[in-house]
Scaffold this motif. Sequence first.
Motif, short mmCIF file in Angstrom:
data_model
loop_
_atom_site.label_atom_id
_atom_site.label_comp_id
_atom_site.label_asym_id
_atom_site.label_seq_id
_atom_site.Cartn_x
_atom_site.Cartn_y
_atom_site.Cartn_z
N SER A 37 40.34 6.29 20.81
CA SER A 37 38.93 6.70 21.48
C SER A 37 38.04 7.24 20.22
N TYR A 39 38.08 6.65 17.16
CA TYR A 39 37.67 5.15 16.44
C TYR A 39 36.51 4.63 16.89
N GLN A 40 36.62 4.33 18.34
CA GLN A 40 35.50 3.71 19.12
C GLN A 40 34.37 4.50 18.95
N ARG A 41 34.32 5.67 19.02
CA ARG A 41 33.11 6.68 18.80
C ARG A 41 32.58 6.76 17.82
N SER A 43 32.95 4.48 15.16
CA SER A 43 32.22 3.14 15.10
C SER A 43 30.72 3.23 15.59
N THR A 44 30.55 3.47 17.04
CA THR A 44 29.27 3.63 17.62
C THR A 44 28.30 4.49 16.85
N ARG A 70 40.77 1.96 11.73
CA ARG A 70 41.02 0.36 12.13
C ARG A 70 42.48 0.12 11.63
N PRO A 332 30.67 -2.52 17.37
CA PRO A 332 31.80 -1.51 17.54
C PRO A 332 31.67 -1.05 18.97
N THR A 333 32.76 -0.73 19.61
CA THR A 333 32.73 -0.34 21.09
C THR A 333 32.55 0.87 21.54
N ALA A 335 32.83 4.49 23.58
CA ALA A 335 33.89 4.98 24.28
C ALA A 335 33.04 5.63 25.55
#
Length: 335
Positions: A37, A39-41, A43-44, A70, A332-333, A335
């Motif tokens: 979670s 990591y996704q945030r 990345s954004t 990652r 990036p994805t 969250a």
Amino acid sequence: MDVDVFVAAHQAQWARLEQLLGRGRRLTGEEADELVSLYQRTSTHLSLIQSSAPDPMLVGRLTQLVARARAAITGARRASWRDAARFFTAGFPAAVYRSRRWWIPTAVLSIAVGVLLGWWIAGNPEAQSVIAAPDDLRRLTQPGGEYETYYSSHPAASFAAKVWTNNAQAAAMCLVLGAFLGLPVLWILFLNMANLGVGIGLMASAGRLDVFLGLILPHGLLELTAVFVAAGMGLRLGWTVIDPGPRTRRAALAEQGRAALGMAIGLALILFVSGLIEGFVTPSGLPTWARIAIGVAAEAAFLVYVYVLGGRAARAGDVGDVEEADQTATLPTAA
């Protein structure tokens, strides 16, 4: 965007991500979910900073943090024999097959230029006199001349290695320099076709074109095909700079660049086979028809390899790129 406010709002999340990455033990299931979670945030966050307020120090810090996260999530993967097998049975032939609309026209036009240049030289004594003096021309084209002895002037093994190195360098240059809008590739092609045209013209004017073709065709079919494939891929890479299509230019160039790197490895092997033919078959005592038959068989085998294995892999969606798990994340994805 106020960078200071943004950092203050998300600093705790980045610190927690660094804390999870620094754990010396295996994470629990809950911690692993938290890592994904964060990591996704992050990345954004990195994407937002890059597009709105590109602070170099902050971008560098978040880039390193995202890369570490990652790697922790996906795990390190070592190349294996499976990767090599996949490359030679799917990735490489698929890349050659998918770029056929570039290298086939390149081959046709290049051969046409070489043949037309040879025809012009053969019927133009003035052009021949510019190339070399009459005595030098006779030394080149007469029976036992330099055109014939060139292929047997060195031991076969060292000659094959030299030829392979030179051709691999030419192919690599076509692939690498394609990024410069393809212009250097056109120049490399012209030089190759000019050399071929001069040989055709001079030997034809001496009435010995059949000898020249008997020497050039055994290895030249596969060798020139490899050069045309490299040139076609280089031109395709150059066109990607101009028109990346629906993807971003960065993503399109990354994909084409990885495919070009793989193609350089595959073509090095193809040119190695061509070099062996040039070093051991071309100067051999075999009849001309037998030497040409070997060259035709090698060329046919390569085309079958590309159109059967490559066509099948391309229809299955293989573009000659590395596997998705080894690619850099491009979107990036959140969250």
